[in-house]
Scaffold this motif. Structure first.
Motif, short mmCIF file in Angstrom:
data_model
loop_
_atom_site.label_atom_id
_atom_site.label_comp_id
_atom_site.label_asym_id
_atom_site.label_seq_id
_atom_site.Cartn_x
_atom_site.Cartn_y
_atom_site.Cartn_z
N GLY A 67 0.90 -1.30 -0.01
CA GLY A 67 -0.07 -0.07 -0.08
C GLY A 67 0.77 1.38 -0.01
N LYS A 78 -0.32 7.35 8.49
CA LYS A 78 -1.46 6.50 7.84
C LYS A 78 -1.14 5.46 6.79
CE LYS A 78 -5.56 7.59 4.87
NZ LYS A 78 -6.38 8.80 4.41
N GLU A 80 -2.66 3.22 3.74
CA GLU A 80 -3.69 2.88 3.01
C GLU A 80 -3.30 1.67 2.14
OE1 GLU A 80 -4.50 6.09 0.30
OE2 GLU A 80 -5.45 7.29 1.57
N ILE A 88 -7.80 0.93 6.06
CA ILE A 88 -6.89 2.00 6.26
C ILE A 88 -6.68 2.28 7.74
CG2 ILE A 88 -7.08 4.50 5.94
CD1 ILE A 88 -9.16 4.06 3.61
N LEU A 206 -5.89 13.86 4.90
CA LEU A 206 -5.63 12.48 4.81
C LEU A 206 -5.38 11.97 6.07
CD1 LEU A 206 -2.17 12.69 2.36
CD2 LEU A 206 -4.46 11.25 2.11
#
Length: 231
Positions: A67, A78, A80, A88, A206
């Motif tokens: 990812g 983060k 993803e 997520i 985000l």
């Protein structure tokens, strides 16, 4: 199945370390750590591809997931995962939020105050933050210089219960590029970053931990990681 980041939270939760231990480190090693920490402080934001690999004793084949990873020193990190994973993860100093958009599920977990979370510290803070709990060893290059791979072995009982070994790789600029955590049961969790962009413009959205009202909300992560791995 657990993600690397959650594993670091589960296995690497330690009382907040005090400052000053780094003065006892070998001077040559301290020089390398200073370079690593100086480089780390230059990186306020980061975007990179990631590969997560888990070698677990109960499984014949490793589990590999991929990812995009984002970091903002002020806002958090983060992960993803690829769309097929429907996952997520956003982690800040205060909480961790997981989202599964296709499944319409989410979880919000407050993070305890006055605790040090290993993965968060390694990716956002200085390396010396974790040195109260680990002995650092290293290899040397053919020229006799300290290499850019460090092995951290826990020295305190509380740390030994959570981590058998932590191995860190750094690129030629001393930016962390790979983290390998070996759990006490021998399971190995590896996170590798590649194609990193340093200090890109990243939208604050985000790192939002807002959860759509229609999502099924939980304070556990059973639906992601099973009933025995909840925080």
């Amino acid at each position: 199945m657990r993600s690397f980041f959650l594993v670091c939270l589960l296995l690497g939760t330690l009382p907040a370390a005090s400052a000053g231990k780094s003065s006892e480190i070998d001077p040559q090693l301290q020089e390398i750590i200073n370079k690593i920490d100086a480089r780390n402080q230059e990186v306020q934001r980061l975007k990179a591809n990631f590969v997560e690999r888990r070698d677990m004793s109960l499984l014949k084949e490793p589990i590999i997931k991929k990812g995009v990873f984002y970091l903002d020193r002020e806002l958090g990190v983060k992960f993803e995962f690829e769309p097929k994973e429907d996952l997520i993860l956003v982690v800040s100093d205060q909480e961790m939020v997981s989202l599964s958009p296709e499944a319409g599920k989410a979880a919000r977990i407050p993070l305890k105050k006055r605790r040090s979370f290993l993965a968060h510290d390694l990716l956002i803070k200085n390396l010396r933050v974790v040195l109260d709990y680990f002995k650092v060893s290293y290899t040397r290059t053919a020229e006799g210089e300290i290499g850019r791979t460090l092995t951290l072995t826990p020295t305190k009982r509380k740390a030994k219960k959570k981590v058998r070994e932590l191995k860190l790789w750094f690129d030629e600029t001393f930016l962390i590029s790979k983290v390998q955590l070996t759990a006490p049961d021998g399971d190995v969790f590896l996170l590798e970053l590649s194609e990193a962009t340093i200090n890109p413009e990243l939208d604050a959205a985000l790192f939002s931990t807002d959860i759509p009202e229609e999502f099924e909300l939980s304070d556990r992560m059973d639906f992601l990681f099973g009933p025995n791995t909840s925080l």
